[in-house]
Design an enzyme around this catalytic site. Structure first.
Site, PDB file in Angstrom:
ATOM      1  N   ALA A 119      -3.317 -34.434 -18.947  1.00 38.85           N
ATOM      2  CA  ALA A 119      -3.089 -33.143 -18.285  1.00 38.85           C
ATOM      3  C   ALA A 119      -1.657 -32.708 -18.573  1.00 38.85           C
ATOM      4  O   ALA A 119      -0.832 -33.504 -19.042  1.00 38.85           O
ATOM      5  CB  ALA A 119      -3.301 -33.271 -16.785  1.00 38.85           C
ATOM      6  N   LYS A 120      -1.354 -31.469 -18.327  1.00 38.84           N
ATOM      7  CA  LYS A 120       0.032 -30.987 -18.406  1.00 38.84           C
ATOM      8  C   LYS A 120       0.138 -29.693 -17.628  1.00 38.84           C
ATOM      9  O   LYS A 120      -0.827 -28.946 -17.511  1.00 38.84           O
ATOM     10  CB  LYS A 120       0.436 -30.732 -19.869  1.00 38.84           C
ATOM     11  N   GLY A 121       1.321 -29.432 -17.120  1.00 38.89           N
ATOM     12  CA  GLY A 121       1.521 -28.196 -16.382  1.00 38.89           C
ATOM     13  C   GLY A 121       2.938 -27.699 -16.516  1.00 38.89           C
ATOM     14  O   GLY A 121       3.759 -28.307 -17.201  1.00 38.89           O
TER      15      GLY A 121
END
Ligand code: NAD
Length: 430
Positions: A119-121
């Site tokens: 994931a990444k944000g």
């Protein structure tokens, strides 16, 4: 089969996640799946992120003005367990950038054998222009906006560019306030007193050096007699520089966004670290030749370590690199056309998914300790980290020999095989 892959590659250009970085991640995925002759079903299932959240939220500035900020969270695959990946603040943060970084997190976790998908944000903002109060309000609101998609068993954020222990503490507190009790396992990279782990702050930079040691053993390069140039002097670059200096390597160049420093006979990393601690940036440091932030990439050295931004080594500057080995401490620092030039020039590339995997590996140790309410000491963490990274490098070398390919394709092939096998065994619901 070849045509199907070509078609998938083309889709990236018009997709929701379209961006230069996503095109690079997709290009790498396309090449590795061809190498593996991966079934079209799994190409389709892994080529795009499973979930993306885009949020716009108000933040009150110190002046009283209300600004609308845009934040993202992308979860690439839900097959391997909860998702895991950092969140960053920067003016160029976008959905496409997060999608690329989330895909790389999937491969990194799979290569290391961690029970996570990627994931990444991030939030699009210029953190250097925000006060501490503004950053706190932004972080807390971003955390609140993500609540529907995160959780210690769902998706566990961590630090990335311009975020660190302070932001993780705010994030953890906000989540805990919402659910009514302390949930340390909601983020990793927290202060130790809140359930963080010994060694997390240093883990990525230290891990880069552990991987470098294993690589140097393999190719018979004397690390202690090598010159190293490092772009980026943040959480990753500065720790790696200190560790390299401590083991006797010569750090001949460092840079940050304010500029670069070069000394052919080695920089005094302790003095430079103290300078940055005091003033925040390298600019103004008196005892070295000053150059621009990207000039360090072309300084004569044996080992070049990009540890700042993505897409720094390009088709334009790759012909001028003056090193034998590039170790990708940053995510996505090398464009595919640059990589082709480096291959032609016999410059080895140690790919990001291996080189900077120390961060997520110690994040995993932190999460495990949080789940068990039990703490390990720093020696145990470092020993386990070194062992896991060496084992992953062994898998990469094995795959490179099996497939006759470079280390990036080898690392991705190990990871993609693992994830596609898991997807095959789980089947498709309903
Ligand atoms: P950071 O914000 O702590 O440091 C970034 C550094 O890069 C700063 O010194 C900054 O001044 C410098 N920089 C920015 N623009 C620059 C430019 N144009 N030229 C030269 N230097 C520039 O970030 P970080 O956590 O050290 O992350 C660096 C890279 O490592 C990123 O690609 C990140 O995704 C990756 N990474 C970080 C972690 C982690 O645990 N923090 C883990 C894995 C990968």
């Amino acid at each position: 089969m070849a045509d199907e892959h070509a078609t998938r590659d083309d889709v990236a250009a018009g997709s929701e996640w379209s961006s230069e970085l996503y095109a690079i991640a997709r290009n790498q995925f396309g090449r590795a799946s061809k190498l593996l002759n991966l079934d079209a079903e799994f190409v389709a299932r892994l080529a795009d992120p499973r979930r993306s959240l885009v949020v716009n939220f108000p933040v009150r500035m110190d002046s009283g003005e209300v600004r609308s900020m845009t934040g993202y969270r992308v979860q690439h695959t839900l097959t391997m367990g909860p998702t895991k990946g950092g969140f960053r603040y920067g003016p160029d943060v976008s959905l496409g950038e997060c999608a690329a970084l989330a895909m790389w997190m999937t491969w990194k976790c799979a290569l290391l054998g961690l029970p996570y998908g990627g994931a990444k944000g991030g939030v699009r903002c210029t953190p250097s222009e925000l006060s501490v109060g503004e950053l706190e309000r932004l972080t807390r609101r971003y955390a609140a906006e993500l609540i529907p998609v995160i959780g210690p068993e769902k998706d566990i954020p961590a630090p990335d560019m311009a975020t660190g222990e302070r932001e993780m503490a705010w994030f953890m507190d906000t989540y805990s306030q919402q659910v009514g009790h302390s949930v340390p396992g909601i983020v990793t990279g927290k202060p130790i007193v809140l359930g963080g782990t010994a060694g997390r702050r240093e883990a990525t930079g230290l891990g880069v050096v552990y991987v470098l040691e294993a690589v140097c053993d393999k190719i018979s390069m004397a690390l202690r007699e090598s010159r190293v140039a490092i772009q980026g002097f943040g959480n990753v670059g500065a720790v790696a520089a200190r560790e390299l200096a401590a083991i006797g390597a010569q750090v001949v160049a460092v840079s940050d966004r304010s500029g670069g420093l070069v000394a052919a006979d080695g920089l005094d990393i302790a003095a430079i670290s103290a300078w940055v601690q005091e003033g925040g940036v390298l600019a103004g440091y008196p005892d070295a030749e000053r150059v621009g932030p990207t000039d360090v990439l072309e300084v004569p050295c044996e080992i070049l370590m990009p540890a700042a931004l993505e897409r720094q080594i390009t088709g334009e500057n790759a012909p001028r690199l003056n090193c034998q080995l590039v170790i990708e401490a940053a995510n996505g620092p090398t464009t595919p056309d640059a990589e082709a030039i480096l291959r032609e020039r016999d410059i080895l590339v140690v790919p990001d998914v291996l080189a900077n995997a120390g961060g997520v590996t110690v994040s995993y140790f932190e999460w495990v300790q949080d789940q068990q309410h039990y703490t390990w000491d720093e020696m145990e963490i470092e020993e386990r980290l070194r062992r896991q990274l060496r084992a992953a490098f062994g898998r990469v070398v094995g795959a490179a020999e099996r497939h006759g390919c470079d280390w990036r394709m080898a690392a991705l092939s190990v990871a993609i095989e693992r994830v596609s096998e898991a997807a095959r065994m789980r089947g498709i619901y309903p």
